[in-house]
Design an enzyme around this catalytic site. Structure first.
Site, mmCIF file in Angstrom:
data_model
loop_
_atom_site.group_PDB
_atom_site.id
_atom_site.type_symbol
_atom_site.label_atom_id
_atom_site.label_comp_id
_atom_site.label_asym_id
_atom_site.label_seq_id
_atom_site.Cartn_x
_atom_site.Cartn_y
_atom_site.Cartn_z
ATOM 1 N N ARG A 196 0.741 -0.933 0.475
ATOM 2 C CA ARG A 196 0.011 -0.460 0.015
ATOM 3 C C ARG A 196 1.134 1.239 -0.179
ATOM 4 O O ARG A 196 0.941 2.275 1.067
ATOM 5 C CB ARG A 196 -0.496 -0.056 1.254
ATOM 6 C CG ARG A 196 -1.766 -1.075 1.790
ATOM 7 C CD ARG A 196 -3.197 -1.111 -0.323
ATOM 8 N NE ARG A 196 -3.463 -2.437 0.058
ATOM 9 C CZ ARG A 196 -3.769 -3.570 -0.546
ATOM 10 N NH1 ARG A 196 -2.436 -3.804 -0.831
ATOM 11 N NH2 ARG A 196 -4.194 -4.853 -0.665
ATOM 12 N N SER A 221 -10.230 0.755 3.421
ATOM 13 C CA SER A 221 -10.159 -0.219 5.012
ATOM 14 C C SER A 221 -9.236 1.168 5.645
ATOM 15 O O SER A 221 -8.585 1.633 5.074
ATOM 16 C CB SER A 221 -9.330 -1.211 4.325
ATOM 17 O OG SER A 221 -10.134 -2.574 3.631
ATOM 18 N N GLU A 261 -4.504 3.360 6.504
ATOM 19 C CA GLU A 261 -4.604 2.889 5.360
ATOM 20 C C GLU A 261 -5.059 4.257 4.639
ATOM 21 O O GLU A 261 -4.744 4.367 3.714
ATOM 22 C CB GLU A 261 -5.068 1.811 4.936
ATOM 23 C CG GLU A 261 -5.209 1.750 3.713
ATOM 24 C CD GLU A 261 -5.271 -0.185 3.179
ATOM 25 O OE1 GLU A 261 -6.430 -0.242 1.877
ATOM 26 O OE2 GLU A 261 -5.228 -1.004 3.641
#
Length: 301
Positions: free
Chosen positions: A169, A218, A288
């Site tokens: 990520r 998320s 995130e």
């Protein structure tokens, strides 16, 4: 904004960002620019004082815009950047404003397999190339050939996947650099089988995630050896609230705006969850969701 070149796109001062992001909260952009094409974006960035911050905004699905607004220029790539086309039997050329749904559907129609997971990423090409978006065991680094980036200086560079410094990520693309297109490569497949895989992914998401809520996807990255949702659940945070913000009952790695939450409440709830997980599980969760902009102090307008 100081003297700007002759722009063909739309430049809006004090533009509300809450309607453009999934949480439906947050302040305004000092300036919102929706360029007509790549040359239009280049012209603006080249003319801007190098000290003025620049941020790209896609679908706003993985973003908390703080209540004090976003300084500088927010660039939103709209319809001119939302085209997707096959350039050979296994490769798609995708505009930075194209959604994951459009990319995966175009791949299906062209008989290109391996891009089905993009169906489940609620964002645009520019965003998930920048953050190495992924789901269901695949991520962008597995399919990306290269991407075109307009640098903060206004110059355009074509960067191969090896130069993006991808990790989980994360990429090493500098702030202010905007992904305007990308090439994705899959493998030959049958449209019916590709559609079946997309349907499976859609059903799994629908069953497990609060897709019909004001959310940001998320919230925390999965730590090594752990699932973020399980840590949040074990810390007793399922359904936890702060003002109008709530930890989803359906999927504990999702925060929800139940209707009236400020961005400050959403972010503070996330920090509370992080603290509880650290205290009870001994694991430090990392955000995130990207949090951007100025914190609005209560004694200021």
């Amino acid at each position: 904004m100081e003297a700007t070149p002759e722009l063909r796109g739309k430049l809006t001062p004090n533009a509300p960002l809450a309607p453009l992001v999934w949480f439906k909260s947050g302040g305004t952009a000092d300036w919102l620019f929706e360029p007509k094409d790549v040359a239009d974006l280049q012209a603006l960035l080249a003319a801007l004082d190098p000290q003025v911050p620049v941020m790209a905004l896609g679908l706003g699905s993985n973003l908390i815009v703080r209540d004090g607004g976003v300084p500088g220029v927010v660039v939103r790539l709209g319809k001119p950047f939302a085209k997707v086309m096959a350039i050979d039997a296994v490769t798609l050329d995708c505009g930075g404003g194209a959604s994951g749904i459009l990319v995966s559907s175009t791949a299906r129609d062209a008989g290109i397999a391996g891009l089905e997971f993009l169906r489940s990423i609620p964002g645009t090409v520019g965003g998930f190339v920048r953050m190495n978006g992924g789901a269901y065991g695949r991520e962008v680094k597995d399919i990306l050939v290269d991407c075109d980036v307009v640098m903060r200086t206004g110059e355009v560079a074509r960067l191969p996947v090896a130069e993006l410094g991808y990790a989980y990520r994360h990429s090493e693309l500098a702030d202010g650099n905007i992904v305007v297109s990308a090439r994705f490569r899959g493998q030959p497949g049958e449209p019916e089988a590709i559609q079946a895989e997309m349907d499976r992914i859609s059903a799994a998401r629908e069953a497990s995630q609060p897709l019909r809520s004001k959310t940001g996807g998320s919230t925390f990255k999965n730590p090594d050896g752990h699932k973020a949702w399980a840590l949040v659940d074990a810390a007793g945070c399922r359904g936890l609230t702060l003002g109008g913000a709530q930890v989803s009952e359906k999927h504990t790695n999702f925060l929800i705006n139940t209707g009236t939450a400020t961005s400050a409440e959403i972010e503070a709830l996330g920090e509370d969850v992080r603290a509880r997980v650290k205290q009870t599980q001994g694991v430090e969760l990392q955000w995130e969701i990207k949090r951007v902009g100025r914190i609005k102090h209560k004694d200021l307008p």
